[in-house]
Design a protein around this motif. Structure first.
Motif, PDB file in Angstrom:
ATOM      1  N   TRP A 149       9.780  -4.877  11.262  1.00 27.73           N
ATOM      2  CA  TRP A 149       8.673  -5.117  11.647  1.00 27.73           C
ATOM      3  C   TRP A 149       7.969  -5.706  10.423  1.00 27.73           C
ATOM      4  N   VAL A 156      -1.850  -7.281  -4.121  1.00 32.57           N
ATOM      5  CA  VAL A 156      -1.182  -6.845  -5.660  1.00 32.57           C
ATOM      6  C   VAL A 156      -2.192  -6.283  -6.558  1.00 32.57           C
ATOM      7  N   ASP A 179       9.121   3.507   7.333  1.00 32.89           N
ATOM      8  CA  ASP A 179       8.919   2.040   7.477  1.00 32.89           C
ATOM      9  C   ASP A 179       9.927   1.387   8.382  1.00 32.89           C
ATOM     10  N   PHE A 235       7.160   4.646  13.348  1.00 34.40           N
ATOM     11  CA  PHE A 235       6.390   5.674  13.570  1.00 34.40           C
ATOM     12  C   PHE A 235       5.788   5.542  14.843  1.00 34.40           C
ATOM     13  N   ALA A 279       0.906  -1.119   0.032  1.00 35.00           N
ATOM     14  CA  ALA A 279      -0.034  -0.139   0.094  1.00 35.00           C
ATOM     15  C   ALA A 279       0.793   1.275   0.077  1.00 35.00           C
ATOM     16  N   ALA A 294       2.728  -8.261   5.706  1.00 36.48           N
ATOM     17  CA  ALA A 294       2.258  -9.265   4.886  1.00 36.48           C
ATOM     18  C   ALA A 294       2.907  -9.399   3.831  1.00 36.48           C
ATOM     19  N   VAL A 308       0.304 -13.235  -6.534  1.00 32.53           N
ATOM     20  CA  VAL A 308      -0.662 -13.941  -7.723  1.00 32.53           C
ATOM     21  C   VAL A 308      -1.767 -12.775  -8.030  1.00 32.53           C
ATOM     22  N   GLY A 320      -6.331  -6.731   2.411  1.00 28.98           N
ATOM     23  CA  GLY A 320      -6.578  -8.302   2.940  1.00 28.98           C
ATOM     24  C   GLY A 320      -5.768  -9.415   1.982  1.00 28.98           C
TER      25      GLY A 320
HETATM   26  C1  LIG Z   1       0.921 -15.926   2.838  1.00 26.69           C
HETATM   27  C2  LIG Z   1       0.549 -14.830   2.189  1.00 26.69           C
HETATM   28  C3  LIG Z   1       0.400 -15.050   0.825  1.00 26.69           C
HETATM   29  C4  LIG Z   1      -0.502 -13.871   0.197  1.00 26.69           C
HETATM   30  N1  LIG Z   1      -0.347 -13.775  -1.056  1.00 26.69           N
HETATM   31  C5  LIG Z   1      -0.890 -12.858  -1.802  1.00 26.69           C
HETATM   32  C6  LIG Z   1      -1.021 -13.010  -3.415  1.00 26.69           C
HETATM   33  O1  LIG Z   1      -0.623 -14.209  -4.032  1.00 26.69           O
HETATM   34  N2  LIG Z   1      -1.455 -12.033  -3.838  1.00 26.69           N
HETATM   35  C7  LIG Z   1      -2.190 -10.966  -3.356  1.00 26.69           C
HETATM   36  O2  LIG Z   1      -2.551  -9.989  -4.072  1.00 26.69           O
HETATM   37  N3  LIG Z   1      -1.802 -10.794  -2.064  1.00 26.69           N
HETATM   38  C8  LIG Z   1      -1.414 -11.884  -1.242  1.00 26.69           C
HETATM   39  N4  LIG Z   1      -1.264 -11.548   0.206  1.00 26.69           N
HETATM   40  C9  LIG Z   1      -1.732 -10.367   0.712  1.00 26.69           C
HETATM   41  C10 LIG Z   1      -0.820  -9.232   0.574  1.00 26.69           C
HETATM   42  O3  LIG Z   1       0.449  -9.652   1.179  1.00 26.69           O
HETATM   43  C11 LIG Z   1      -1.319  -8.272   1.608  1.00 26.69           C
HETATM   44  O4  LIG Z   1      -2.637  -7.598   0.903  1.00 26.69           O
HETATM   45  C12 LIG Z   1      -0.544  -6.749   1.405  1.00 26.69           C
HETATM   46  O5  LIG Z   1       0.666  -7.201   1.890  1.00 26.69           O
HETATM   47  C13 LIG Z   1      -1.126  -5.695   2.341  1.00 26.69           C
HETATM   48  O6  LIG Z   1      -0.241  -4.626   1.922  1.00 26.69           O
HETATM   49  P1  LIG Z   1      -0.015  -3.517   3.083  1.00 26.69           P
HETATM   50  O7  LIG Z   1       1.020  -2.635   2.640  1.00 26.69           O
HETATM   51  O8  LIG Z   1      -1.407  -2.826   3.484  1.00 26.69           O
HETATM   52  O9  LIG Z   1       0.484  -4.202   4.454  1.00 26.69           O
HETATM   53  P2  LIG Z   1       1.912  -4.833   4.594  1.00 26.69           P
HETATM   54  O10 LIG Z   1       2.531  -5.748   3.710  1.00 26.69           O
HETATM   55  O11 LIG Z   1       1.725  -5.764   6.183  1.00 26.69           O
HETATM   56  O12 LIG Z   1       2.971  -3.664   4.806  1.00 26.69           O
HETATM   57  C14 LIG Z   1       2.687  -2.820   6.011  1.00 26.69           C
HETATM   58  C15 LIG Z   1       3.951  -2.158   6.296  1.00 26.69           C
HETATM   59  O13 LIG Z   1       4.237  -1.182   7.507  1.00 26.69           O
HETATM   60  C16 LIG Z   1       5.077  -1.084   8.235  1.00 26.69           C
HETATM   61  N5  LIG Z   1       4.565  -0.437   9.478  1.00 26.69           N
HETATM   62  C17 LIG Z   1       3.354  -0.876  10.140  1.00 26.69           C
HETATM   63  N6  LIG Z   1       3.298   0.012  11.401  1.00 26.69           N
HETATM   64  C18 LIG Z   1       4.529   0.693  11.121  1.00 26.69           C
HETATM   65  C19 LIG Z   1       4.990   2.042  12.039  1.00 26.69           C
HETATM   66  N7  LIG Z   1       4.140   2.309  13.090  1.00 26.69           N
HETATM   67  N8  LIG Z   1       6.041   2.615  11.687  1.00 26.69           N
HETATM   68  C20 LIG Z   1       6.730   2.321  10.646  1.00 26.69           C
HETATM   69  N9  LIG Z   1       6.266   1.296   9.636  1.00 26.69           N
HETATM   70  C21 LIG Z   1       5.169   0.518   9.898  1.00 26.69           C
HETATM   71  C22 LIG Z   1       5.446  -2.413   8.393  1.00 26.69           C
HETATM   72  O14 LIG Z   1       6.736  -2.663   8.774  1.00 26.69           O
HETATM   73  C23 LIG Z   1       5.186  -3.032   6.922  1.00 26.69           C
HETATM   74  O15 LIG Z   1       6.298  -2.803   6.091  1.00 26.69           O
HETATM   75  C24 LIG Z   1      -0.555 -12.608   0.885  1.00 26.69           C
HETATM   76  C25 LIG Z   1      -0.451 -12.500   2.258  1.00 26.69           C
HETATM   77  C26 LIG Z   1      -0.073 -13.624   2.731  1.00 26.69           C
HETATM   78  C27 LIG Z   1       0.335 -13.419   4.579  1.00 26.69           C
END
Ligand SMILES: Cc1cc2nc3c(=O)[nH]c(=O)nc-3n(C[C@H](O)[C@H](O)[C@H](O)COP(=O)(O)OP(=O)(O)OC[C@H]3O[C@@H](n4cnc5c(N)ncnc54)[C@H](O)[C@@H]3O)c2cc1C
Length: 369
Positions: free
Chosen positions: A39, A322, A35, A170, A16, A42, A49, A318
């Motif tokens: 930590w 991707v 970042d 943060f 995101a 996901a 995929v 969720g």
């Molecule tokens: C096993 C598995 C398989 C998956 N396979 C797929 C797939 O094939 N296709 C697909 O589309 N999706 C898949 N997903 C889902 C996908 O990974 C998530 O939807 C996506 O990663 C969410 O992105 P995000 O950036 O919201 O959160 P995250 O990926 O969790 O990233 C959040 C980031 O914020 C940082 N952060 C949080 N709080 C703080 C803070 N206070 N200060 C500084 N940094 C902070 C964390 O360190 C992290 O780097 C899968 C997930 C899992 C667990």
């Protein structure tokens, strides 16, 4: 000490946060992104995929056309800039495990809405070193795989080179938030903070009330030199070629579990599944664990806090980060730069019955009062 100034601060450098960063940069918006290096999000367990046809009934995913258009545009632009390919079209075969399943597939294949997505059914001969010949599979068209780890690494490096990237945690305790000032440590933020923290949003004093359903997942990365699989296969678990001799294999879906510890039971189950299905020897290289940030209604959550429009959220990706991230980043950037309203189905406002009033505007305590 002199303050560094920026228009926006993005908190979180997962799918995101990075998509929003790329989108804002393309619009010449001034921002920084913070970042926490230790930590894991996901995204580090993600298979990458993009599957537009999902569920037991093989339905098209929510906004599949718009999401694919945004995904392809986003990566065409990014790949044009770097000269590297991150997003690839990869055949996807999903097993049809019952007569009901097959009937659903046949039903969809006759529907004009599905004609670009639902392909033929196949039984044998496709996966030469997998013993799945006795099953019937349906081919999903317009499926892709993003090389997530390379993309994350390269975007983070690109942001570092522009001095926009901050390796840090943060904490709202270090935020000064008054009607006239937003300041985190020695950074003055002129316009707003976009929280893209994945499941850690539940610890955020401004957005921790959002109705999220954490969905933990474990997966394995294996090496199997004899497999030579060119397609992604879903049959109970998924097997996804990562390039070379490596494959991603997973995953589990454990609702409500926010722990980041790998699950040893899953490891045993998937090991057994692999031994049953792979004809060639394999080696487990790594077990990956992540918590998917799913919202209660499984839709993204975007936009400003109803009590303070300078505090924004980008979450709820969720199981489909991707596919969703580029479209949501575009929607949020449109809101930030042109004021285009965020559709209700993705807005924070749809959860207004859960809202907890903001912590009192504070001088650096960030605490709920
Ligand atoms: C096993 C598995 C398989 C998956 N396979 C797929 C797939 O094939 N296709 C697909 O589309 N999706 C898949 N997903 C889902 C996908 O990974 C998530 O939807 C996506 O990663 C969410 O992105 P995000 O950036 O919201 O959160 P995250 O990926 O969790 O990233 C959040 C980031 O914020 C940082 N952060 C949080 N709080 C703080 C803070 N206070 N200060 C500084 N940094 C902070 C964390 O360190 C992290 O780097 C899968 C997930 C899992 C667990």
């Amino acid at each position: 000490m002199a303050c560094e100034k920026t228009d926006f601060l993005i908190v979180g450098g997962g799918l995101a946060g990075l998509s929003l960063a790329v989108e804002l940069e393309s619009r010449a918006v001034e921002f920084r992104i913070v970042d926490a290096p230790d930590w894991p999000g996901a995204c580090q367990a993600c298979a990458g995929v993009v599957n537009p046809v999902t569920g037991m009934r093989h339905v098209l995913s929510w906004k599949s056309e718009q999401l694919l258009e945004a995904l392809l545009t986003f990566f065409k632009r990014w790949e044009g800039r770097t000269g590297k390919q991150y997003l690839r079209s990869v055949p996807l075969f999903t097993s049809l495990q019952s007569v009901f399943d097959e009937n659903q597939w046949m039903l969809r294949s006759g529907d004009p809405v599905y004609q670009d997505y639902i392909g033929r059914t196949v039984r044998t001969g496709l996966f030469e070193n997998c013993s799945m010949e006795d099953q019937r599979f349906g081919q999903v068209h317009r499926a892709f795989r993003l090389d997530v780890s390379t993309w994350l690494k390269d975007v983070r490096e690109w942001l570092r080179l522009q001095s926009r990237w901050v390796d840090d945690k943060f904490s709202a305790d270090e935020l000064i938030c008054t009607p006239n000032t937003l300041q985190w440590k020695d950074m003055r933020i002129e316009k707003g903070i976009a929280f893209a923290e994945g499941i850690r949003v539940l610890e955020n004093p401004y957005f921790g009330w959002l109705p999220m359903n954490p969905l933990k997942g474990d997966a394995l990365v294996i090496s199997c030199p004899g497999l030579h699989l060119q397609a992604m296969i879903k049959s109970g678990h998924a097997l996804v070629p990562l390039g070379g001799e490596q494959y991603w294999c997973g995953s589990s879906f454990v609702l409500g579990d926010r722990s980041q510890h790998p699950d040893p039971e899953f490891m045993m189950k998937i090991d057994a599944w692999l031994k049953e299905h792979l004809k060639s020897p394999f080696e487990i290289l790594e077990q990956k664990t992540g918590v998917r940030p799913a919202s209660r209604d499984r839709r993204p959550v975007l936009g400003p806090h109803p009590g303070d429009s300078r505090l924004l959220v980008f979450n709820g990706l969720g199981t489909k980060g991707v596919s969703l991230a580029p479209y949501c980043a575009r929607t949020l950037a449109d809101f930030l730069t042109t004021g285009t309203p965020i559709p209700h189905s993705m807005s924070v406002g749809r959860f207004d019955r859960w809202i907890v009033p903001l912590p009192h505007q504070n001088q650096g305590t960030g605490k709920l009062s």
